[in-house]
Design a protein around this motif. Structure first.
Motif, mmCIF file in Angstrom:
data_model
loop_
_atom_site.group_PDB
_atom_site.id
_atom_site.type_symbol
_atom_site.label_atom_id
_atom_site.label_comp_id
_atom_site.label_asym_id
_atom_site.label_seq_id
_atom_site.Cartn_x
_atom_site.Cartn_y
_atom_site.Cartn_z
ATOM 1 N N PHE A 160 1.598 9.721 1.158
ATOM 2 C CA PHE A 160 0.857 9.191 -0.198
ATOM 3 C C PHE A 160 0.474 7.709 -0.134
ATOM 4 O O PHE A 160 1.092 6.924 0.455
ATOM 5 C CB PHE A 160 2.020 9.134 -1.268
ATOM 6 N N ARG A 161 -0.444 7.378 -0.897
ATOM 7 C CA ARG A 161 -1.019 6.252 -1.190
ATOM 8 C C ARG A 161 -0.677 5.806 -2.462
ATOM 9 O O ARG A 161 -1.273 6.611 -3.342
ATOM 10 C CB ARG A 161 -2.574 5.839 -0.879
ATOM 11 N N VAL A 162 -0.041 4.684 -2.775
ATOM 12 C CA VAL A 162 0.286 4.317 -3.918
ATOM 13 C C VAL A 162 -0.702 3.179 -4.492
ATOM 14 O O VAL A 162 -0.944 2.122 -4.038
ATOM 15 C CB VAL A 162 1.677 3.386 -4.042
ATOM 16 N N GLU A 163 -1.571 3.674 -5.418
ATOM 17 C CA GLU A 163 -2.749 2.627 -5.891
ATOM 18 C C GLU A 163 -2.269 1.941 -7.079
ATOM 19 O O GLU A 163 -1.915 2.340 -8.105
ATOM 20 C CB GLU A 163 -4.121 3.614 -6.143
ATOM 21 N N ARG A 164 -2.443 0.637 -7.036
ATOM 22 C CA ARG A 164 -2.082 -0.410 -7.992
ATOM 23 C C ARG A 164 -3.425 -1.001 -8.799
ATOM 24 O O ARG A 164 -4.306 -1.401 -7.985
ATOM 25 C CB ARG A 164 -1.136 -1.463 -7.473
ATOM 26 N N VAL A 165 -3.343 -0.736 -10.043
ATOM 27 C CA VAL A 165 -4.534 -1.048 -10.693
ATOM 28 C C VAL A 165 -4.408 -1.826 -12.206
ATOM 29 O O VAL A 165 -3.357 -1.346 -12.677
ATOM 30 C CB VAL A 165 -5.476 0.235 -11.350
ATOM 31 N N THR A 166 -4.728 -2.881 -12.200
ATOM 32 C CA THR A 166 -4.592 -3.646 -13.436
ATOM 33 C C THR A 166 -5.837 -3.425 -14.685
ATOM 34 O O THR A 166 -6.808 -3.433 -14.320
ATOM 35 C CB THR A 166 -4.678 -5.269 -13.243
ATOM 36 N N ILE A 167 -5.172 -2.936 -15.726
ATOM 37 C CA ILE A 167 -6.308 -2.882 -16.685
ATOM 38 C C ILE A 167 -5.931 -3.819 -17.931
ATOM 39 O O ILE A 167 -4.905 -3.733 -18.424
ATOM 40 C CB ILE A 167 -5.987 -1.509 -17.432
ATOM 41 N N ARG A 168 -6.899 -4.578 -18.148
ATOM 42 C CA ARG A 168 -6.806 -5.728 -19.232
ATOM 43 C C ARG A 168 -7.549 -5.431 -20.620
ATOM 44 O O ARG A 168 -8.800 -4.770 -20.410
ATOM 45 C CB ARG A 168 -7.393 -7.107 -18.816
#
Length: 420
Positions: A160-168
């Motif tokens: 698994f790849r944990v994708e970290r995404v910031t939404i502003r």
């Protein structure tokens, strides 16, 4: 009769490719000893004939396999076939170039009587010509797809790849600043062997993120509700501080399976809905919910499957009815093609989708990933933006068809919502 004819055409094409790939292999191995070449011939035809015989057996017994809902055998056969077939296509491509060049040299010799042309058919003691070298390169490069498929079915589907995404967003209330949302999609639980530890690995990674919300964006199963049943107890262990919410994907409606009656198909869907509840997920069917924190709200919306190329069960107008466009609105919709087709007009702040799986295959070049999925979908993986609206497409938790992933790992998305 049509299915029999189609299958015979399929087998005929495979046999022709086998024969031509064998010719290319023989050319590339011209310098080997007689014993080495005999062993390679034996291995080549033992594998090729074995696979063709297995496909014939599958064609004859497909009705029984469907009745028993046996996905594991079919998926395993697909994996083994790809493991050996894709390398043959590489050999065929290079050997075809060689044959074309040989044809040109033969034509040139015919037009210039008396000239001497060295070909690759003059025996083992003849020096290797430049053209024969192409066949050897093709045979060497054939190891690349072999190794890729082998990795995909042994390790690629479980890493698994944990994708970290910031939404502003300036519409996000201060009370929701830092809200942690974990998105998962396309579990396809019917594809996993019941003794697999992959599902539990994913659960552990999700819980380690300590999410506020867990959002599942569809395709819990391949076709039948019972596919989820071996995993229900494990999936109840998913933890989120605020709650767990889900929608249906195109496979969840079981439109690709055969049922004795409409009532039986409807009963399957009702059973699947109960499975969502058993796992602790609130299944959203064309509806919206207010999520409150210290007197402030955001809106979570969930629509049934709607796609430009797949089923259109969802009713977006019903889903957004009564919602407040001044609030931050987060929509779950399984198929990313829904975003441009309908969702843009509703000015939804963030839409979460899945469906594409990233085609379970990708190649990264200079930091850019390329996948067959982009031939079919404008928005196929990752984050997209249009006039302040955003779409995130998850690459999927599980797999279907090909039981592996090559350069397109299963994904757990961690969205960090921030006030702009």
């Amino acid at each position: 009769m049509r299915s029999i004819f189609g299958f015979l055409v399929f087998v005929g094409i495979i046999v022709l490719i086998d024969l031509y790939a064998y010719k290319g292999m023989n050319t590339a191995l011209a310098g080997w000893t007689d014993v080495g070449r005999r062993w390679m011939r034996f291995i080549y035809w033992a594998v090729s004939i074995g696979l063709i015989a297995t496909w014939v057996w599958l064609f004859v017994n497909i009705a029984e396999l469907r009745a028993n809902r046996n996905y594991s055998f079919v998926f395993s056969l697909v994996a083994v076939s790809m493991l050996f077939f894709l390398p043959k296509l590489v050999v065929v491509a290079f050997h075809l170039v060689e044959d074309l060049l040989e044809l040109l040299r033969w034509a040139a010799a015919k037009m210039q009587p008396g000239s001497e042309v060295v070909t690759s058919s003059g025996g083992e003691k003849q020096p290797i010509s430049r053209i024969r070298f192409l066949s050897q390169v093709g045979l060497a490069l054939a190891t690349i797809p072999f190794a890729g498929v082998l990795y995909g079915i042994t390790h690629g589907r479980r890493n698994f790849r944990v994708e970290r995404v910031t939404i502003r967003s300036d519409k996000l209330p201060e009370q929701f600043n830092g809200l942690r949302v974990v998105q998962i999609s396309d579990m396809h639980l019917g594809s996993f062997p019941t003794d697999s530890d992959i599902v539990q690995r994913g659960i552990d990674l999700i819980n380690a993120e300590e999410p506020d919300l867990i959002l599942f964006t569809g395709d819990l199963v391949n076709d039948y509700s019972e596919e989820a049943e071996p995993w229900l107890e494990q999936l109840t262990k998913l933890e989120a501080r605020i709650g767990k919410f889900s929608i249906l994907g195109n496979h969840d409606y079981s439109d690709y399976a055969r049922y004795p009656s409409r009532e039986a198909k409807a009963a399957n869907l009702e059973r699947l809905k109960k499975h969502h509840a058993t796992m602790g997920f609130r299944l959203m069917l064309d509806e919206r919910l207010n999520i409150e924190r210290d007197g402030e709200h955001i809106e979570l919306l969930g629509v049934q499957n709607w796609g430009t190329k797949f089923q259109q069960y969802g009713n977006l107008a019903k889903t957004v009815a009564g919602s407040n466009p001044e609030r931050f609105r987060l929509l779950m919709s399984h198929d990313p093609s829904h975003w441009e087709a309908q969702v843009w007009a509703e000015k939804i702040d963030l839409m979460l989708s899945g469906h594409t799986h990233g085609a379970q295959f990708g190649i990264s070049i200079n930091g850019q990933t390329y996948s067959p999925a982009q031939w079919f979908y404008k928005h196929w993986a990752g984050l997209y933006e249009h006039e302040g609206m955003r779409l995130y497409v998850n690459r999927g938790f599980g797999f279907i068809g090909f039981p592996g992933r090559i350069g397109m790992p299963p994904e757990i998305t961690v969205l960090d919502l921030r006030k702009a």
